[in-house]
Enzyme design. Structure first.
Site, short mmCIF file in Angstrom:
data_model
loop_
_atom_site.label_atom_id
_atom_site.label_comp_id
_atom_site.label_asym_id
_atom_site.label_seq_id
_atom_site.Cartn_x
_atom_site.Cartn_y
_atom_site.Cartn_z
N ASN A 181 -2.21 -11.29 -2.70
CA ASN A 181 -1.56 -10.04 -2.28
C ASN A 181 -2.27 -9.45 -1.06
O ASN A 181 -2.64 -8.27 -1.03
CB ASN A 181 -1.52 -9.04 -3.44
N HIS A 191 1.37 1.29 -9.42
CA HIS A 191 2.04 0.32 -10.29
C HIS A 191 2.84 0.98 -11.40
O HIS A 191 3.84 0.43 -11.85
CB HIS A 191 1.02 -0.64 -10.90
#
Length: 467
Positions: free
Chosen positions: A319, A355
């Site tokens: 990522n 998140h």
């Protein structure tokens, strides 16, 4: 980000999502042959239209959420463009909107809903206003990385919309700056092969083969994910059969299970990166031999990821663009705290909040924090141990053995730290952690005491002997 169970049980939403990413390839070809290098306005309209249509196909009328976020962010930009409140207001609005979406839609498992692209959009819009704010500063006050993305002119609503809904990238990333997008649209990424003998352009752009190649690797990782998670399922690690296995075998199985679960992210990122490369968006200059580089939006460094012997290797290779975004817009902006550990803590806290609300996210990023602290501190201690370093340098076999052991350690405990991220809710990840006696938590939470003992007895004793 919430791209968790994309392919599990061949869900309709998962298949539609992967198909939407892959559809970016024919869209890229249409753009290349009919619009590339032409009027930027036509290109903006094309990108915005294609992206919105793909969003409607995936999320229906919930696409309005992203449209509202883009429009309100543009209004904030227009009304407060010259104010010091610009970044704060944009940050608060987009984060609150995203969190409200999580609160309204989240369940005990991953869901493919409108909040998935919304989290990508949130970072893009926040990064955009940071770049505009940096563009007003004098050059000598900006870092090299800030100079590359700083914006001198406020983008229009159409430009922001096209930037947000760029096909192949608005669903699962990768993150890229408005400056990169505008340079691409303005034709500053020259990516056509030219036949110098006839001064004619070859029929295919030289960004196509690297893009398709990257997508092929993405499909390989998709197959590996499907095969791996079929062999070790979520249900298995929660089953009584799993608890009957030997302790070390349970740890290794958790390592394999966590590793294969990461492949779903990698496969999506590789597909999306391949699409962006086919567009030519990932152009990153040329190498020393004059060949074009296509790693401008690289989101995973596969060789480093697969051969990692430290947690830091995994974090740096996984990522990449989101980590880079957090480093540029969160970590480095917190330098006024005067502590790298504090800046790192608040950066990881932001990532956990970004998140969602599941406790698993917060436990996972807390584990990352204490593991990185322990790894960094222990590495420094071992480097100061002269006899150990001399022994490693003098023996190739010992270095190979050390590499193997470190790889197994990283592989196993990376899976351990992902248990809470994958299972999300306490009663589920508690069951798995209990089956291995919370060994990782015990090791890393007790490390500060271990560190003191190592420094006081090992290094201190060596120092006395040296004297």
């Amino acid at each position: 980000m919430s791209i968790g169970i994309l392919f599990g049980n061949a869900s309709e939403a998962g298949v539609r999502l992967v198909t939407s990413i892959v559809l970016g390839l024919p869209i890229a070809l249409l753009h290349r042959y009919f619009l590339y290098g032409r009027c930027p306005t036509y290109q903006h309209v094309f990108f915005a239209t294609c992206g919105i249509l793909l969003s409607l196909w995936n999320f229906g009328l919930d696409t309005l959420h992203s449209a509202v976020a883009v429009y309100i962010s543009y209004l904030i930009l227009k009304l407060f463009g010259d104010s010091s409140l610009l970044v704060l207001l944009t940050f608060i609005f987009n984060m609150v909107y995203l969190l409200c979406g999580y609160y309204a839609t989240s369940t005990e498992t991953y869901d493919i809903k409108w909040t998935m692209p919304q989290c990508i959009l949130t970072l893009r819009l926040i990064g955009l206003v940071f770049d505009l704010t940096d563009g007003r500063k004098s050059e000598d006050k900006l870092s090299a990385s800030q100079k590359e993305v700083a914006l001198k002119v406020r983008p229009t609503l159409l430009e922001i919309t096209a930037f947000t809904y760029f096909p192949g990238a608005f669903l699962v990333g990768p993150q890229f700056s408005m400056k990169r997008y505008l340079n691409f649209v303005q034709g500053k990424h020259t990516t056509n092969n030219v036949d110098k003998s006839s001064n004619a352009t070859i029929e295919y752009p030289n960004c196509l083969v690297p893009g398709v190649s990257r997508m092929c690797v993405g499909f390989i990782y998709l197959i590996l994910y499907l095969l791996g998670t079929q062999y070790i399922t979520d249900g298995y690690v929660l089953s009584p059969e799993f608890e009957k296995q030997a302790f070390l075998k349970r740890l290794l199985l958790i390592g394999f299970w966590g590793h294969f679960n990461l492949y779903k992210y990698i496969s999506c990122w590789l597909l999306a990166e391949g699409v962006c490369t086919a567009f030519g968006l990932t152009y990153n200059g040329k190498d020393e031999k004059g060949r074009p580089l296509w790693n401008g939006c690289e989101n995973v460094e596969l060789l480093t990821f697969e051969t990692a012997t430290h947690f830091n290797d995994v974090i740096k290779s996984f990522n990449i663009n989101t980590n880079k975004w957090c480093a540029e817009y969160i970590y480095k902006r917190l330098k006024f705290l005067g502590s790298k550990l504090h800046s790192q803590f608040f950066t990881l806290l932001f990532l956990a909040i970004w998140h969602g609300f599941h406790s698993g996210y917060y436990v996972c990023f807390f584990l990352e924090y204490i593991i990185m602290y322990a790894e960094t501190d222990l590495t420094q201690i071992l480097k100061r141990h002269g006899k150990l370093q001399s022994l490693l340098e003098s023996s190739l076999k010992l270095r190979i053995l050390t590499w193997i052991l470190m790889w197994i350690y990283t592989f196993t405990f990376m899976g351990y730290s992902l248990v809470c991220f994958i299972l999300l809710t306490y009663y589920r990840y508690h069951q798995v952690y209990s089956s291995v006696y919370y060994c990782g938590h015990i090791i890393y939470l007790s490390y500060p005491i271990i560190s003191i003992l190592l420094k006081n007895f090992v290094l201190k004793d060596r120092s006395k002997k040296h004297e």
